[in-house]
Design a protein around this motif. Structure first.
Motif, mmCIF file in Angstrom:
data_model
loop_
_atom_site.group_PDB
_atom_site.id
_atom_site.type_symbol
_atom_site.label_atom_id
_atom_site.label_comp_id
_atom_site.label_asym_id
_atom_site.label_seq_id
_atom_site.Cartn_x
_atom_site.Cartn_y
_atom_site.Cartn_z
ATOM 1 N N ILE A 134 -13.487 -0.084 -0.678
ATOM 2 C CA ILE A 134 -12.866 0.464 0.532
ATOM 3 C C ILE A 134 -11.401 0.047 0.621
ATOM 4 C CG2 ILE A 134 -12.909 0.455 3.050
ATOM 5 C CD1 ILE A 134 -15.973 0.228 2.840
ATOM 6 N N GLY A 135 -11.100 -1.201 0.286
ATOM 7 C CA GLY A 135 -9.708 -1.648 0.316
ATOM 8 C C GLY A 135 -8.834 -0.819 -0.603
ATOM 9 N N TYR A 136 -9.318 -0.570 -1.806
ATOM 10 C CA TYR A 136 -8.585 0.273 -2.746
ATOM 11 C C TYR A 136 -8.384 1.671 -2.172
ATOM 12 C CZ TYR A 136 -7.692 3.457 -6.536
ATOM 13 O OH TYR A 136 -7.156 4.468 -7.294
ATOM 14 N N GLU A 137 -9.418 2.247 -1.579
ATOM 15 C CA GLU A 137 -9.308 3.588 -1.005
ATOM 16 C C GLU A 137 -8.274 3.631 0.119
ATOM 17 O OE1 GLU A 137 -10.546 6.401 -2.083
ATOM 18 O OE2 GLU A 137 -11.688 5.460 -3.678
ATOM 19 N N LEU A 138 -8.204 2.579 0.909
ATOM 20 C CA LEU A 138 -7.198 2.515 1.977
ATOM 21 C C LEU A 138 -5.784 2.495 1.396
ATOM 22 C CD1 LEU A 138 -8.940 -0.056 4.331
ATOM 23 C CD2 LEU A 138 -8.574 2.376 4.829
ATOM 24 N N VAL A 139 -5.575 1.698 0.349
ATOM 25 C CA VAL A 139 -4.253 1.657 -0.292
ATOM 26 C C VAL A 139 -3.934 3.015 -0.893
ATOM 27 C CG1 VAL A 139 -2.843 0.578 -2.081
ATOM 28 C CG2 VAL A 139 -4.393 -0.831 -0.721
ATOM 29 N N HIS A 140 -4.916 3.629 -1.527
ATOM 30 C CA HIS A 140 -4.714 4.942 -2.146
ATOM 31 C C HIS A 140 -4.304 5.984 -1.098
ATOM 32 C CE1 HIS A 140 -5.954 7.769 -5.535
ATOM 33 N NE2 HIS A 140 -5.379 8.509 -4.624
ATOM 34 N N LYS A 141 -4.978 6.020 0.035
ATOM 35 C CA LYS A 141 -4.634 6.986 1.083
ATOM 36 C C LYS A 141 -3.242 6.711 1.646
ATOM 37 C CE LYS A 141 -8.369 9.127 0.541
ATOM 38 N NZ LYS A 141 -8.325 10.149 -0.495
ATOM 39 N N THR A 142 -2.881 5.438 1.732
ATOM 40 C CA THR A 142 -1.537 5.093 2.212
ATOM 41 C C THR A 142 -0.482 5.550 1.210
ATOM 42 O OG1 THR A 142 -2.505 3.188 3.349
ATOM 43 C CG2 THR A 142 -0.111 3.213 3.102
ATOM 44 N N ALA A 143 -0.732 5.359 -0.072
ATOM 45 C CA ALA A 143 0.195 5.828 -1.114
ATOM 46 C C ALA A 143 0.316 7.349 -1.080
ATOM 47 C CB ALA A 143 -0.266 5.354 -2.489
ATOM 48 N N ASP A 144 -0.811 8.042 -0.935
ATOM 49 C CA ASP A 144 -0.785 9.506 -0.841
ATOM 50 C C ASP A 144 0.026 9.961 0.370
ATOM 51 O OD1 ASP A 144 -2.366 9.755 -3.100
ATOM 52 O OD2 ASP A 144 -4.198 10.250 -1.984
ATOM 53 N N TYR A 145 -0.162 9.288 1.489
ATOM 54 C CA TYR A 145 0.574 9.614 2.716
ATOM 55 C C TYR A 145 2.083 9.445 2.484
ATOM 56 C CZ TYR A 145 2.409 9.156 7.439
ATOM 57 O OH TYR A 145 3.154 9.304 8.581
ATOM 58 N N ALA A 146 2.463 8.317 1.882
ATOM 59 C CA ALA A 146 3.889 8.059 1.628
ATOM 60 C C ALA A 146 4.468 9.136 0.712
ATOM 61 C CB ALA A 146 4.072 6.678 1.008
ATOM 62 N N ARG A 147 3.756 9.465 -0.337
ATOM 63 C CA ARG A 147 4.240 10.487 -1.272
ATOM 64 C C ARG A 147 4.386 11.830 -0.553
ATOM 65 N NH1 ARG A 147 4.742 10.025 -6.394
ATOM 66 N NH2 ARG A 147 3.115 8.482 -6.768
ATOM 67 N N MET A 148 3.399 12.193 0.237
ATOM 68 C CA MET A 148 3.415 13.475 0.938
ATOM 69 C C MET A 148 4.588 13.572 1.923
ATOM 70 S SD MET A 148 0.151 15.312 2.793
ATOM 71 C CE MET A 148 -0.182 13.910 3.815
ATOM 72 N N HIS A 149 5.014 12.425 2.450
ATOM 73 C CA HIS A 149 6.099 12.411 3.431
ATOM 74 C C HIS A 149 7.437 11.970 2.845
ATOM 75 C CE1 HIS A 149 2.571 12.647 6.035
ATOM 76 N NE2 HIS A 149 3.401 13.237 6.884
ATOM 77 N N GLY A 150 7.519 11.873 1.521
ATOM 78 C CA GLY A 150 8.781 11.523 0.874
ATOM 79 C C GLY A 150 9.258 10.121 1.180
ATOM 80 N N MET A 151 8.311 9.193 1.374
ATOM 81 C CA MET A 151 8.654 7.818 1.720
ATOM 82 C C MET A 151 8.490 6.908 0.508
ATOM 83 S SD MET A 151 6.673 7.570 5.367
ATOM 84 C CE MET A 151 7.675 6.241 6.047
ATOM 85 N N LYS A 152 9.174 5.796 0.540
ATOM 86 C CA LYS A 152 8.966 4.712 -0.417
ATOM 87 C C LYS A 152 8.023 3.703 0.239
ATOM 88 C CE LYS A 152 11.699 6.023 -3.752
ATOM 89 N NZ LYS A 152 11.201 6.297 -5.088
#
Length: 106
Positions: free
Chosen positions: A65-83
């Motif tokens: 679950i921890g990995y999945e949370l990090v993955h969703k956060t990374a996807d969110y950042a990428r989708m919004h053009g964030m670092k």
């Protein structure tokens, strides 16, 4: 609010939910109304998502679950053009193991 589904231990399906305001946000998992896993982030004025904290209930720690949370956060950042600046040691360890996310690092 975005919802993402994943399974753990082949017997449960949990939903990763997302809440945010202009300065902060979190991805989280609830079980029977209780938050059992979360990743908390802040947004800086220079378009950086700062992962501050990841917490997973001890009973669920072997379910990725921890990995999945990090993955969703990374996807969110990428989708919004964030670092991303993973200040949280767990999130940093996950980023260190994912060379395909290197372009996201602030």
């Amino acid at each position: 609010m975005a919802n993402f589904f994943f399974s753990f231990k082949k017997t449960h399906t949990m939903t990763i939910q997302h809440k945010e305001n202009p300065q902060r946000g979190l991805f989280f998992v609830e079980d029977e109304g209780d938050v059992v896993a979360e990743i908390v982030y802040a947004k800086s004025s220079d378009n950086i998502l700062i992962i501050e904290h990841t917490e997973v209930d001890e009973a669920l720690r072997d379910g990725n679950i921890g990995y999945e949370l990090v993955h969703k956060t990374a996807d969110y950042a990428r989708m919004h053009g964030m670092k991303v600046s993973p200040v949280c040691p767990f999130a940093k360890a996950v980023f260190d193991k994912k060379p395909e996310w290197a372009d996201l690092l602030a």
